[in-house]
Motif scaffolding. Structure first.
Motif, PDB file in Angstrom:
ATOM      1  N   ALA A 171       0.822  -1.218   0.000  1.00  0.00           N
ATOM      2  CA  ALA A 171       0.000   0.000   0.000  1.00  0.00           C
ATOM      3  C   ALA A 171       0.852   1.263   0.000  1.00  0.00           C
ATOM      4  N   GLY A 172       2.062   1.195   0.535  1.00  0.00           N
ATOM      5  CA  GLY A 172       2.920   2.378   0.622  1.00  0.00           C
ATOM      6  C   GLY A 172       3.855   2.578  -0.545  1.00  0.00           C
ATOM      7  N   LEU A 173       3.752   1.769  -1.574  1.00  0.00           N
ATOM      8  CA  LEU A 173       4.696   1.862  -2.687  1.00  0.00           C
ATOM      9  C   LEU A 173       4.464   3.087  -3.564  1.00  0.00           C
ATOM     10  N   TRP A 174       3.205   3.466  -3.765  1.00  0.00           N
ATOM     11  CA  TRP A 174       2.891   4.640  -4.586  1.00  0.00           C
ATOM     12  C   TRP A 174       1.506   5.151  -4.229  1.00  0.00           C
ATOM     13  N   ARG A 175       1.213   6.355  -4.626  1.00  0.00           N
ATOM     14  CA  ARG A 175      -0.129   6.917  -4.459  1.00  0.00           C
ATOM     15  C   ARG A 175      -0.989   6.458  -5.626  1.00  0.00           C
ATOM     16  N   HIS A 176      -2.221   6.073  -5.299  1.00  0.00           N
ATOM     17  CA  HIS A 176      -3.115   5.525  -6.309  1.00  0.00           C
ATOM     18  C   HIS A 176      -3.364   6.519  -7.443  1.00  0.00           C
ATOM     19  N   ALA A 177      -3.403   5.977  -8.654  1.00  0.00           N
ATOM     20  CA  ALA A 177      -3.792   6.744  -9.836  1.00  0.00           C
ATOM     21  C   ALA A 177      -4.527   5.781 -10.759  1.00  0.00           C
ATOM     22  N   ASN A 178      -5.232   6.311 -11.724  1.00  0.00           N
ATOM     23  CA  ASN A 178      -6.030   5.455 -12.607  1.00  0.00           C
ATOM     24  C   ASN A 178      -5.244   4.917 -13.801  1.00  0.00           C
ATOM     25  N   ALA A 179      -3.968   5.178 -13.870  1.00  0.00           N
ATOM     26  CA  ALA A 179      -3.156   4.667 -14.971  1.00  0.00           C
ATOM     27  C   ALA A 179      -3.026   3.152 -14.855  1.00  0.00           C
ATOM     28  N   ARG A 180      -2.844   2.503 -15.991  1.00  0.00           N
ATOM     29  CA  ARG A 180      -2.696   1.048 -16.034  1.00  0.00           C
ATOM     30  C   ARG A 180      -1.427   0.692 -16.777  1.00  0.00           C
ATOM     31  N   ILE A 181      -0.708  -0.315 -16.294  1.00  0.00           N
ATOM     32  CA  ILE A 181       0.490  -0.775 -16.992  1.00  0.00           C
ATOM     33  C   ILE A 181       0.107  -1.667 -18.166  1.00  0.00           C
ATOM     34  N   GLY A 227     -23.211  -4.194  -7.926  1.00  0.00           N
ATOM     35  CA  GLY A 227     -24.417  -4.896  -8.346  1.00  0.00           C
ATOM     36  C   GLY A 227     -24.707  -4.887  -9.830  1.00  0.00           C
ATOM     37  N   ASP A 228     -24.840  -3.691 -10.427  1.00  0.00           N
ATOM     38  CA  ASP A 228     -25.163  -3.597 -11.857  1.00  0.00           C
ATOM     39  C   ASP A 228     -23.907  -3.241 -12.640  1.00  0.00           C
ATOM     40  N   TYR A 229     -22.913  -4.114 -12.556  1.00  0.00           N
ATOM     41  CA  TYR A 229     -21.592  -3.792 -13.091  1.00  0.00           C
ATOM     42  C   TYR A 229     -21.549  -3.749 -14.623  1.00  0.00           C
ATOM     43  N   HIS A 230     -22.608  -4.180 -15.281  1.00  0.00           N
ATOM     44  CA  HIS A 230     -22.577  -4.205 -16.749  1.00  0.00           C
ATOM     45  C   HIS A 230     -22.792  -2.822 -17.355  1.00  0.00           C
ATOM     46  N   ASP A 231     -23.047  -1.798 -16.506  1.00  0.00           N
ATOM     47  CA  ASP A 231     -23.282  -0.454 -17.039  1.00  0.00           C
ATOM     48  C   ASP A 231     -22.804   0.565 -16.017  1.00  0.00           C
ATOM     49  N   GLY A 232     -22.351   1.725 -16.489  1.00  0.00           N
ATOM     50  CA  GLY A 232     -21.925   2.784 -15.595  1.00  0.00           C
ATOM     51  C   GLY A 232     -20.419   2.891 -15.519  1.00  0.00           C
ATOM     52  N   VAL A 233     -19.922   3.545 -14.449  1.00  0.00           N
ATOM     53  CA  VAL A 233     -18.479   3.721 -14.244  1.00  0.00           C
ATOM     54  C   VAL A 233     -18.144   3.340 -12.807  1.00  0.00           C
ATOM     55  N   GLY A 234     -16.869   3.083 -12.572  1.00  0.00           N
ATOM     56  CA  GLY A 234     -16.410   2.765 -11.218  1.00  0.00           C
ATOM     57  C   GLY A 234     -17.039   1.519 -10.641  1.00  0.00           C
ATOM     58  N   PRO A 291      -7.392   5.653   6.372  1.00  0.00           N
ATOM     59  CA  PRO A 291      -8.516   4.710   6.349  1.00  0.00           C
ATOM     60  C   PRO A 291      -9.504   5.044   5.237  1.00  0.00           C
ATOM     61  N   MET A 292     -10.215   4.038   4.786  1.00  0.00           N
ATOM     62  CA  MET A 292     -11.262   4.241   3.780  1.00  0.00           C
ATOM     63  C   MET A 292     -12.258   5.272   4.289  1.00  0.00           C
ATOM     64  N   ARG A 293     -12.622   6.204   3.401  1.00  0.00           N
ATOM     65  CA  ARG A 293     -13.546   7.248   3.834  1.00  0.00           C
ATOM     66  C   ARG A 293     -14.959   6.718   4.024  1.00  0.00           C
ATOM     67  N   ASP A 294     -15.335   5.755   3.216  1.00  0.00           N
ATOM     68  CA  ASP A 294     -16.701   5.231   3.295  1.00  0.00           C
ATOM     69  C   ASP A 294     -16.649   3.705   3.168  1.00  0.00           C
ATOM     70  N   PRO A 295     -16.437   2.981   4.268  1.00  0.00           N
ATOM     71  CA  PRO A 295     -16.355   1.519   4.195  1.00  0.00           C
ATOM     72  C   PRO A 295     -17.586   0.886   3.552  1.00  0.00           C
ATOM     73  N   GLY A 296     -18.753   1.460   3.779  1.00  0.00           N
ATOM     74  CA  GLY A 296     -19.962   0.913   3.189  1.00  0.00           C
ATOM     75  C   GLY A 296     -19.943   0.976   1.680  1.00  0.00           C
ATOM     76  N   LEU A 297     -19.376   2.068   1.128  1.00  0.00           N
ATOM     77  CA  LEU A 297     -19.259   2.201  -0.318  1.00  0.00           C
ATOM     78  C   LEU A 297     -18.379   1.093  -0.885  1.00  0.00           C
ATOM     79  N   TRP A 298     -17.260   0.835  -0.240  1.00  0.00           N
ATOM     80  CA  TRP A 298     -16.352  -0.212  -0.708  1.00  0.00           C
ATOM     81  C   TRP A 298     -16.953  -1.600  -0.513  1.00  0.00           C
ATOM     82  N   ALA A 299     -17.747  -1.762   0.540  1.00  0.00           N
ATOM     83  CA  ALA A 299     -18.378  -3.062   0.775  1.00  0.00           C
ATOM     84  C   ALA A 299     -19.342  -3.426  -0.358  1.00  0.00           C
ATOM     85  N   ALA A 300     -19.852  -2.420  -1.073  1.00  0.00           N
ATOM     86  CA  ALA A 300     -20.772  -2.698  -2.178  1.00  0.00           C
ATOM     87  C   ALA A 300     -20.091  -3.474  -3.297  1.00  0.00           C
ATOM     88  N   TYR A 301     -18.763  -3.435  -3.342  1.00  0.00           N
ATOM     89  CA  TYR A 301     -18.040  -4.172  -4.377  1.00  0.00           C
ATOM     90  C   TYR A 301     -18.042  -5.685  -4.142  1.00  0.00           C
TER      91      TYR A 301
END
Length: 423
Positions: A171-181, A227-234, A291-301
């Motif tokens: 977790a401490g290796l880098w700050r998160h970004a949306n780039a992909r290798i 839940g409805d992962y077939h549409d939307g973002v994130g 810490p996660m700002r909204d654990p409930g939001l992440w739990a939805a995954y």
């Protein structure tokens, strides 16, 4: 002399293995060809064949003697039964045809049945691995893993402490970004990060899973979907999971957040446990990240998930992600239990050690280095230096038990019970 008046030959015993083999062949051919006098002529020689006299030649000669009308033909069978013969069925219906009208034939059969000895050994309880799909871990290629290992934190004494240390380090290796290798393994990610690159949750999961496997902790990547992962973002998030030897369970690990999830008793949780919960579990952070700002939001995954090699959906699988990407999986099942083998499980096989019966332990754990038998390490060198985990069974009369377990670099796993009886 007529044929009916002939008597068994007085030929002496065989003098060599080669002669004995020839006599056995002649006797077998005579029995199959109903050449009764040929067989009877060999009686003296066959009596010297101690390996087969009781169980083969004596009953065969009894049949032959009855066929040619010799007196006391059954005496050979009685002699064999007195010595322990019991395989009447191998000579049926010939024996019953020859002697079935004897008044005591039922008693003869009963005497033979009671000759069956108790087995010298009988395994009565042994462990069996639960049903599961083949396990596929997320590892760096074999020639790359030794290069990855020196870059990782040194392992601790226990698997759980090692996993938590690697989780926090990742977790401490880098700050998160949306780039992909978009390609490459953990080494590639680490080399790019050293040059200032920043990546998404996917790259955290790659480093964490492949790092854990390099440290001999079975791990694989996990793709979580809302839940409805077939549409939307994130709609998706990538994490990892590991089998933790000293917890005897799978645990979900989030490399981006440096976190795992625990129940009300602080017990780390697996992905299927998180999916089954009605209320979100508590995230536990071990890294430098906030810490996660909204654990409930992440739990939805946790609504939908797949892991390296397998995906499960009890209600039906949607194979397309939010941007039209196909969600490929090697194996599709309905029950998540099929994706989660218990890696402390053992199978057992039976083998011979120095000519005596032995049990061979066959660990499910991919990084097993040995086995224990009542706490004692067992490793036997097999052909071509291959290691086997085997031990001879105690043959003292009575009931026996042993606690057996696989051993990994972090120590023995949970034990299983083996039981057997010896006569």
């Amino acid at each position: 002399m007529t044929q009916t008046s002939r008597r068994p030959s007085q030929a002496g015993p065989p003098h060599s293995p080669a002669k004995l083999a020839r006599v056995r062949t002649v006797a077998q051919d005579a029995m199959r060809g109903a050449r009764w006098w040929t067989l009877l002529d060999l009686e003296r020689t066959l009596r010297a064949d101690t390996e087969f006299w009781r169980d083969l030649w004596a009953p065969s000669l009894a049949i032959a003697a009855q066929k040619v009308g010799l007196k006391n033909a059954r005496s050979r069978l009685d002699e064999a039964i007195e010595a322990g013969f019991h395989q009447i069925d191998l000579f049926e219906p010939e024996l019953s045809n020859a002697f079935g009208t004897d008044p005591d034939w039922a008693l003869v059969l009963e005497r033979a049945r009671t000759n069956v000895p108790r087995p010298a050994l009988r395994l009565t309880a042994w462990p069996e691995p639960g049903p599961a799909a083949p396990l596929r871990l997320d590892r760096a290629e074999a020639h790359r893993e030794p290069q990855l290992l020196p870059r990782l934190p040194r392992p601790a004494a226990g698997a759980w402490e090692t996993a938590k240390a690697l989780l926090g380090w990742t977790a401490g290796l880098w700050r998160h970004a949306n780039a992909r290798i978009n390609a490459g393994d953990a080494l590639d990610v680490l080399e790019q990060v050293a040059n200032g690159a920043r990546y998404s949750c996917v790259e955290y999961s790659i480093v964490l899973a492949q790092g854990l496997n390099a440290l001999r902790i079975p791990a694989r990547r996990v793709w979580l979907r809302r839940g409805d992962y077939h549409d939307g973002v994130g709609q998706g998030h990538a994490v990892a999971e590991a089998w933790i030897d000293d917890l005897d369970q799978w645990v979900l690990l989030d490399g981006q957040h440096g976190a795992y999830w625990a129940d009300e008793h602080a017990r780390p949780l697996s992905l299927p446990e998180l999916q089954a919960r009605e209320r979100p579990a508590r995230p536990v952070h071990v890294g430098p990240r906030a810490p996660m700002r909204d654990p409930g939001l992440w739990a939805a995954y946790f609504a939908h998930a797949s892991v390296t090699g397998i995906a499960w959906e009890p209600a039906g699988f949607v194979p397309v992600f939010q941007d039209g990407q196909v969600l490929a999986t090697e194996r599709l099942v309905r029950d998540s239990a099929e994706a989660y083998p218990r890696l402390s499980d053992l199978a057992v096989g039976v083998t011979a050690l120095d000519g005596v019966p032995a049990v061979e332990l066959k660990p499910v754990h991919p990084f097993a280095i040995g086995g224990t038998w009542d706490g004692e390490m067992i490793v036997v060198q097999g052909p071509q230096g291959k290691r086997r985990f085997a031990r001879a069974l105690d043959r003292d009369p009575g009931e026996h038990r042993a606690d057996i377990a696989a051993v990994t670099p972090y120590g023995p796993l949970a034990s299983r019970e083996l039981r057997w009886t010896a006569a």
